[in-house]
Design a protein around this motif. Structure first.
Motif, PDB file in Angstrom:
ATOM      1  N   PHE A  47       0.875  -1.172   0.000  1.00 20.23           N
ATOM      2  CA  PHE A  47       0.000   0.000   0.000  1.00 20.23           C
ATOM      3  C   PHE A  47       0.913   1.222   0.000  1.00 20.23           C
ATOM      4  CE2 PHE A  47      -2.949   3.164   1.671  1.00 20.23           C
ATOM      5  CZ  PHE A  47      -4.159   2.792   1.099  1.00 20.23           C
ATOM      6  N   ALA A  48       0.654   2.155  -0.906  1.00 21.54           N
ATOM      7  CA  ALA A  48       1.482   3.360  -0.977  1.00 21.54           C
ATOM      8  C   ALA A  48       0.600   4.554  -1.283  1.00 21.54           C
ATOM      9  CB  ALA A  48       2.550   3.214  -2.060  1.00 21.54           C
ATOM     10  N   GLY A  49       1.030   5.707  -0.822  1.00 14.79           N
ATOM     11  CA  GLY A  49       0.253   6.898  -1.120  1.00 14.79           C
ATOM     12  C   GLY A  49       0.703   8.080  -0.292  1.00 14.79           C
ATOM     13  N   THR A  50      -0.123   9.108  -0.303  1.00 17.11           N
ATOM     14  CA  THR A  50       0.222  10.346   0.383  1.00 17.11           C
ATOM     15  C   THR A  50      -1.026  11.045   0.906  1.00 17.11           C
ATOM     16  OG1 THR A  50       1.363  12.479   0.127  1.00 17.11           O
ATOM     17  CG2 THR A  50       0.145  11.684  -1.775  1.00 17.11           C
TER      18      THR A  50
ATOM     19  N   SER B 166       3.906   7.502   2.287  1.00 20.07           N
ATOM     20  CA  SER B 166       4.135   6.229   2.974  1.00 20.07           C
ATOM     21  C   SER B 166       4.079   5.077   1.990  1.00 20.07           C
ATOM     22  CB  SER B 166       3.058   6.045   4.060  1.00 20.07           C
ATOM     23  OG  SER B 166       3.117   4.767   4.637  1.00 20.07           O
TER      24      SER B 166
ATOM     25  N   PRO C 228       2.603  -1.452   7.841  1.00 18.23           N
ATOM     26  CA  PRO C 228       2.027  -2.752   8.210  1.00 18.23           C
ATOM     27  C   PRO C 228       0.537  -2.652   8.566  1.00 18.23           C
ATOM     28  CG  PRO C 228       4.058  -2.320   9.433  1.00 18.23           C
ATOM     29  CD  PRO C 228       3.692  -1.048   8.739  1.00 18.23           C
ATOM     30  N   GLY C 229       0.055  -1.462   8.901  1.00 20.78           N
ATOM     31  CA  GLY C 229      -1.356  -1.302   9.258  1.00 20.78           C
ATOM     32  C   GLY C 229      -2.274  -1.102   8.058  1.00 20.78           C
ATOM     33  N   GLU C 230      -1.715  -1.038   6.846  1.00 18.95           N
ATOM     34  CA  GLU C 230      -2.541  -0.784   5.659  1.00 18.95           C
ATOM     35  C   GLU C 230      -2.667  -2.068   4.830  1.00 18.95           C
ATOM     36  OE1 GLU C 230      -3.795   2.229   5.249  1.00 18.95           O
ATOM     37  OE2 GLU C 230      -2.424   3.670   6.166  1.00 18.95           O
TER      38      GLU C 230
ATOM     39  N   HIS D 197       8.652  -0.489   5.778  1.00 16.61           N
ATOM     40  CA  HIS D 197       7.768   0.671   5.928  1.00 16.61           C
ATOM     41  C   HIS D 197       8.642   1.916   5.822  1.00 16.61           C
ATOM     42  CE1 HIS D 197       4.811   3.065   8.698  1.00 16.61           C
ATOM     43  NE2 HIS D 197       4.705   3.415   7.439  1.00 16.61           N
TER      44      HIS D 197
END
Lengths: 202, 202
Positions: free
Chosen positions: A2-5, A77, A81-83, A187
């Motif tokens: 999972f990646a993003g901003t 990010s 681990p939480g996504e 992470h």
């Protein structure tokens, strides 16, 4: 993965709403490869790094082109681990962890050399965080070494590093810092500020 | 230990310079316990957490009291291995790592209960990062559990947590998150955004 901003634009003008709304058009070419949600504090953009960074670059450059003093702030990010895993984030842009640091640094420098200018100056300041197992300081020191060769390095400050130059290579440098350092399964986050047209510089 | 922040105020008004300059007066009561340096992107404030957070709270509340839409952005850090020890940062505010999570959570909640209101609403969004050895996700989950009981918790978002309420308890919650979770000798950072008077909320 999972990646993003979470990203925000802060135009220092009475017409801030117009600057923000017109700048969002710059995301249009990227929208089919991103998921975008807005609230009153920030806009969530989910997608792979090779789309995220050019999209942020174009958003910034459009806002900067108004001539107003405007700041883009982003919390980036990957691999939290939480996504949950998300297919839209699938990417081949992350470095192979078995490659030594110096090879990754060379690939990062080659990517910047191929990047076109955008015609807007970007004064950036950022912190890179590498979480979890492994020698996170070795990865960060390796990244700083790359930054000093990047052509966009301005100076080190407490807690962060400053970059300056055309928005094209500056955002390419940020993308390489995010992708080439820290394990692909790890992470990694960036706390980013990019400032345009500051009167303190005039 | 070295602790501090790179902080910026973004007033969304043509009169942004006046809002920033007049808000800086709010730091005066804290200046003798802090080291402060400014450039065109951010202001470095070095000092112990029990002074840093009240100082940021007062800076924010002063800016918010102008009625303008203004955002405070801060990169907070303690224990970065790349920073030298500094006597001005000496503190007894960090938790004892031998104490179990639930005791640290109770101390954090007690500290918030003792905090006076400032009379300004703060809509905050932040990410807490715990670097280096140890189970960083256990500390972060323990912190999130505390936040949900804090009375200032608004909601979880991707990559961050939202708090809302009076600036007094909101900044006290942030201070406790920074001090009670992650080892005292560890590297802990916060990426913080606090928004006042957003027209998106009206």
């Amino acid at each position: 993965m999972f990646a993003g901003t979470q990203v925000s634009l802060y135009p220092m003008t009475d017409g801030f709403v117009d600057v923000i709304m017109s700048s969002l058009d710059a995301l249009d070419p990227w929208r089919d490869r991103l998921r975008i949600e807005t609230d009153d504090i920030s806009t969530l953009i989910v997608g792979p790094p090779e789309v995220l960074f050019p999209a942020l670059r174009d958003l910034y450059a459009k806002a900067a082109s108004t001539g107003q003093h405007v700041v883009l702030r982003a919390t980036l990010s990957r691999g939290c681990p939480g996504e949950p895993d998300d297919p839209i984030c699938q990417t081949a842009a992350l470095a192979n962890p078995k490659e030594p640091l110096d090879q990754r640094q060379q690939q990062a420098l080659a990517a910047i050399a191929e990047t076109a200018d955008k015609g807007q100056i970007a004064d950036a300041q950022f912190s890179l965080y590498v979480m979890g197992a492994g020698d996170h300081m070795a990865e960060i020191m390796g990244c700083i070494d790359f930054l000093k060769q990047s052509g966009t390095f301005d100076r080190s400050k407490n807690f962060c590093t400053r970059l300056t130059g055309d928005a094209g290579p500056v955002f390419a440098t940020l993308q390489q810092a995010f992708c080439q350092f820290g394990p692909p399964a790890g992470h990694v986050t960036i706390d980013l500020t990019v400032s345009a047209n500051s009167p303190s510089k005039r």
